[in-house]
Design an enzyme around this catalytic site. Structure first.
Site, PDB file in Angstrom:
ATOM      1  CD  GLU A 106      -7.733 -29.294  15.722  1.00 49.36           C
ATOM      2  OE1 GLU A 106      -6.292 -29.663  15.934  1.00 49.36           O
ATOM      3  OE2 GLU A 106      -7.771 -28.285  14.894  1.00 49.36           O
ATOM      4  CG  HIS A 156      -0.786 -36.046  14.340  1.00 50.09           C
ATOM      5  ND1 HIS A 156      -1.475 -37.154  13.992  1.00 50.09           N
ATOM      6  CD2 HIS A 156      -1.560 -35.071  13.845  1.00 50.09           C
ATOM      7  CE1 HIS A 156      -2.629 -36.895  13.050  1.00 50.09           C
ATOM      8  NE2 HIS A 156      -2.603 -35.601  12.828  1.00 50.09           N
ATOM      9  CG  PHE A 211     -10.672 -28.674  12.296  1.00 53.12           C
ATOM     10  CD1 PHE A 211     -11.622 -29.550  12.034  1.00 53.12           C
ATOM     11  CD2 PHE A 211      -9.266 -29.016  12.400  1.00 53.12           C
ATOM     12  CE1 PHE A 211     -11.102 -30.899  11.901  1.00 53.12           C
ATOM     13  CE2 PHE A 211      -8.917 -30.426  12.528  1.00 53.12           C
ATOM     14  CZ  PHE A 211      -9.962 -31.436  12.281  1.00 53.12           C
ATOM     15  CG  LEU A 263      -5.928 -38.491  14.901  1.00 48.00           C
ATOM     16  CD1 LEU A 263      -5.235 -37.717  15.686  1.00 48.00           C
ATOM     17  CD2 LEU A 263      -5.830 -38.463  13.238  1.00 48.00           C
ATOM     18  CG  HIS A 272      -3.827 -34.557  17.339  1.00 51.65           C
ATOM     19  ND1 HIS A 272      -4.681 -34.430  18.159  1.00 51.65           N
ATOM     20  CD2 HIS A 272      -4.124 -34.350  16.079  1.00 51.65           C
ATOM     21  CE1 HIS A 272      -5.906 -34.343  17.210  1.00 51.65           C
ATOM     22  NE2 HIS A 272      -5.461 -34.130  16.179  1.00 51.65           N
ATOM     23  NE  ARG A 275      -4.368 -30.771  15.039  1.00 56.00           N
ATOM     24  CZ  ARG A 275      -4.449 -31.398  13.804  1.00 56.00           C
ATOM     25  NH1 ARG A 275      -3.208 -31.716  13.161  1.00 56.00           N
ATOM     26  NH2 ARG A 275      -5.723 -31.725  13.299  1.00 56.00           N
ATOM     27  CG  LEU A 300      -6.252 -34.398   4.473  1.00 51.90           C
ATOM     28  CD1 LEU A 300      -7.662 -35.101   4.297  1.00 51.90           C
ATOM     29  CD2 LEU A 300      -5.492 -35.715   4.147  1.00 51.90           C
ATOM     30  NE  ARG A 329      -0.431 -31.162   9.885  1.00 56.70           N
ATOM     31  CZ  ARG A 329      -1.537 -31.783  10.041  1.00 56.70           C
ATOM     32  NH1 ARG A 329      -2.812 -31.021   9.945  1.00 56.70           N
ATOM     33  NH2 ARG A 329      -1.481 -32.699  10.650  1.00 56.70           N
ATOM     34  CD  GLN A 369       0.213 -30.560  14.601  1.00 61.78           C
ATOM     35  OE1 GLN A 369      -0.402 -31.254  13.930  1.00 61.78           O
ATOM     36  NE2 GLN A 369      -0.032 -29.368  14.697  1.00 61.78           N
TER      37      GLN A 369
END
Lengths: 588, 234
Positions: A255, A353, A119, A252, A242, A286, A404, A398, A240
């Protein structure tokens, strides 16, 4: 006017990941807990998270929590509080294992362990090489997590108030929090929920932008209630974008697509991220990828007849990987972009986002506000966790999959703090102030009696256009100043919103008007905080101040509603056990 | 700009003695591509129109309704694929609260009745419980349910016995936990369904499969539970 009073040990506002994780902690401790949610809990926006949840399990390659911590500090552009970041990254493996034990259906490796994918910004060895740290359930990780947490709460007999909207926070003369007022949508009835401790887990407010990956319900209700109750909001200039929202639709695209090997192309078919982030390329942070895309589009290398997007190519992964690891993406691309990614690239644009700022808390989930000389005095009885809170682990930007993680780590930690507070500090309810519901009732009455007012849909569109134009990926003094002026004008209109629907049962017009009251507070906080910060850091990118300025600006913004006042507080640069990670130039 | 014609089920218990169908037109733009986009436009014209919605991408399950006679999610239904006037009614078989909003209590009660959580009372290991990719694959097509209720409210057996028949969504969930190698109470789960109504009211009409917006197949899952019942009986 008197309203019904319901009494609980703990009241949790919000039934997403953070609220449900906290609820589980409280219910299992035997405390009388109520969870209020505007929607049935599994419809909360956590459900839309796709790519994964980060934890240094090391299931694929060696990984360490302090590498995760380094990435998070770097990702935050050194605005994150290092004590909170250490706390989260240390707790991550345990939090993910716990979710697995709860029954979350993680994808698996051949050896039966949890599958982890690459990621953006996830690196081994303090930023050196990519590492697979994102624990995934295909591209439906949020859905799987939210349903698992709900299921676990069913088992724990948590009491839910489904389709209830909290209206205002109740503070007593000492400034302590003693409950909330709330509206039951089905009956239109207003109640007071009297509690020993209140947790806000109300999510973000991405709906202040016109182009957003966020759900309709993400209207910043917790932030509106908090700031109306006199508690400032932290770091609201940091939003942010995205990189990969479906062009036009805003939906969305995770990523995780790039984690699995997808790449971004401009109109020349060039993999342009190689120029902007030679090492991490498409998996840079991001904010970095979004800005690179914006530059490509601005300089005329966008795709399509309006040259207004770039392309996300993944057909080279082959149908097997796409169907196994990214089935939800394929479904979204077909439904919302009209392309099958097995054959064609997906048109994408940077899309609002995630809200990095929010209700100021410490890593225990306790809400803190300035009092006298102390910038972080605890507000007794008040807790916040998840996207609505600012701990601050995300700082100015972030990392993907840390959201999460934030929900479960800080949901649990807030739950534990509440249990301790209820047992040791507030075993009995503090009395409600007289007429605790009056403020909410006056807001409802104003709405009922408004004549010659403004349509909610009109002022909402006006607000979204101002925020979209004036608080986007690139910001300048001129653009921001104009934005502040315009949003203040919209705020005046919001005071006069009017609805035609006057009925009690499921009056969604009233709900939308009440949500508008919250949205506008967030929009004001965003523009006013952004105008003042004269540097570029993370997601706050200013053309006129292109560099990060640690000397003057390595500090958190606090925005108060009264006279639109700004103040600042230091970043926590003392981790809990390890050494301070000193600022460096941020290169990917 | 183009005009589209709608026929909407309307009922407001505060003022209507009984429900009625409202014929209404609304102007939509080229950017309004899904049915939900048009509903949002309709609400801007008449703010009394009530419906649930949230994620607008088919993952939260809020905006299930009966669209030209078939259950579906407004947010993933192509507006221009629908024959006009577009007739919208609340999900069938559940009590209507207002307009397109139904009372889903009975639906969730059935979902809760199957113990929708993994039960494993062996001591939890320090690390994850291991599961092979093949065993994990058994959960595909089961765990993705969004609880929108399109399936259960299209099922005649659920219409007749919503209090006794678990319904396709609940049974799909029941099989999701039976199929999970980490769950240790399969036989209790089967006992819980061993009843003339709870499982066996499914007559494989397959409306559930036809309407599921996530492409899931509750009938197949129900068949597998029935197989397990038979196998343990012999």
């Amino acid at each position: 006017m008197s309203v019904p009073v319901r009494r609980f040990d703990a009241v949790i506002v919000g039934g997403g990941g953070a609220g449900l994780r906290a609820a589980l902690q409280l219910s299992e401790a035997g405390l009388k807990t109520a969870v209020l949610s505007k929607v049935f809990p599994t419809r909360s926006h956590t459900v839309a998270a796709q790519g994964g949840i980060s934890a240094s399990l090391g299931n694929v390659q060696e990984d360490r929590w302090d590498w995760h911590m380094y990435d998070t500090v770097k990702g935050s552009d050194w605005l994150g509080d290092q004590d909170a970041i250490e706390f989260m990254c240390r707790k991550a493996p345990e939090a993910v294992i716990e979710l697995e034990h709860f029954g979350m259906p993680f994808d698996r490796l051949e050896n039966g362990k949890i599958y982890q994918r690459p990621f953006g910004g996830h690196m081994a060895n303090f930023g050196k090489t990519p590492v697979q740290r994102a624990c995934a359930v295909a591209d439906r990780t949020g859905h799987a997590m939210l349903h698992t947490l709900y299921q676990r709460n069913v088992r724990a007999n948590t009491q839910f108030f489904v389709e209830w909207m909290a209206l205002d926070l109740i503070r007593d003369a000492d400034g302590d929090v003693v409950g909330v007022t709330a509206l039951e949508m089905e009956t239109g009835e207003i109640s007071v929920l009297h509690a020993k401790a209140v947790l806000f887990a109300t999510g973000g407010a991405g709906r202040i932008f016109s182009a957003s990956t966020n759900a309709f319900i993400n209207t910043g209700d917790g932030l509106g209630m908090t700031i109306r109750a006199g508690i400032p909001l932290e770091d609201m200039e940091f939003w942010q974008f995205h990189p990969t929202g479906v062009a036009g639709a805003g939906v969305l695209i995770t990523e995780g697509v790039r984690g699995e090997g997808g790449i971004l192309l401009n109109c020349n078919g060039e993999r342009f991220m190689e120029r902007y982030a030679p090492n991490a390329k498409d998996l840079a942070s991001r904010d970095v990828v979004s800005r690179a895309m914006a530059v490509e589009i601005y300089e005329g290398r966008g795709c399509g007849k309006n040259k207004d997007h770039v392309l996300l190519k993944l057909d080279h992964l082959g149908p097997e990987i796409i169907n196994q690891r990214l089935p939800g993406i394929r479904e979204i691309a077909i439904k919302f972009a009209g392309v099958d990614p097995i054959k064609e690239p997906i048109p994408v644009v940077p899309t609002c986002h995630y809200q990095m700022g929010g209700i100021p808390t410490n890593y225990k989930g306790e809400v803190v506000a300035p009092k006298g000389d102390n910038p972080e005095d605890r507000v007794n009885g008040f807790y916040a966790a998840g996207e609505c809170a600012c701990a601050s682990v995300h700082g100015a930007n972030r990392l993907g999959t840390n959201s999460l993680l934030d929900l479960v780590v800080f949901g649990k930690s807030a739950g534990e703090s509440m249990i301790e507070f209820i047992r040791n500090e507030r075993p009995a309810h503090k009395p409600l102030p007289e007429n605790a519901a009056d403020y909410s009732l006056s807001r409802i009455a104003r709405l009922e009696n408004q004549t010659n007012g403004e349509e909610v849909a009109d002022v909402r569109t006006a607000m979204q256009q101002v925020v979209q134009r004036h608080a986007g990926v690139f910001r300048t003094q001129e653009v921001l100043e104009e934005g502040v002026k315009q949003i203040k004008a919209v705020a005046e209109r919001v005071k006069r919103t009017q609805i035609k629907d006057k009925s009690q049962v499921w009056n969604t017009a009233r709900i939308e008007a009440l949500e508008m009251d919250n949205l506008i507070e967030v929009a004001l906080a965003t523009l006013i905080s952004a105008e003042a910060r004269k540097e570029s850091r993370g997601a706050h990118a200013r053309d006129d101040f292109p560099d990060r300025n640690d000397e003057t600006w390595m500090k958190h913004t606090l925005y108060s509603r009264e006279d639109f006042k700004l103040s600042y507080k230091p970043v926590h640069n003392q981790p809990l056990t390890v050494d301070y990670i000193a600022p460096q130039k941020r290169v990917y | 700009m183009e005009k589209m014609r709608f026929s909407l089920y309307r009922y407001n218990p505060d003022k209507d003695a009984k429900p009625y169908m409202q014929d209404i037109e609304v102007e939509v733009d080229a950017t309004d591509v899904k049915l939900l986009d048009a509903l949002v436009k309709l609400k801007a014209v008449d703010d009394t129109l009530s419906f649930r919605r949230s994620c607008r991408e088919g993952i939260c399950g809020s905006d299930a309704m009966n669209i030209n006679g078939k259950n579906g999610l407004a947010c993933v239904t192509d507006l221009r694929s629908l024959k006009q006037p577009i007739t919208l009614r609340p999900l069938p078989g559940l009590p209507v609260i207002r307009d397109l909003i139904v009372d889903m209590t009975q639906f969730f009660k059935q979902y809760h009745s199957i113990k929708p959580y993994v039960v494993n009372d062996t001591p939890a290991p320090e690390r994850e419980r291991l599961q092979s990719p093949e065993d994990r694959k058994e959960l595909d097509g089961l765990y993705e349910c969004i609880l929108c209720a399109c399936c259960s409210t299209s099922c005649p057996s659920f219409w007749w016995n919503p209090d006794k028949f678990v319904g396709p969504a609940g049974l799909l969930a029941a099989y999701r936990f039976i199929a999970d190698t980490r769950d240790t109470i399969t036989s209790e789960r089967l006992d819980n369904l061993e009843d003339p109504y709870r499982l066996f009211r499914c007559h494989t009409i397959m409306n559930c499969v036809d309407v599921c917006p996530k492409g899931l197949n509750p009938t197949k899952a129900i068949g597998k539970i029935k197989d397990l019942m038979v196998r343990r009986a012999v």
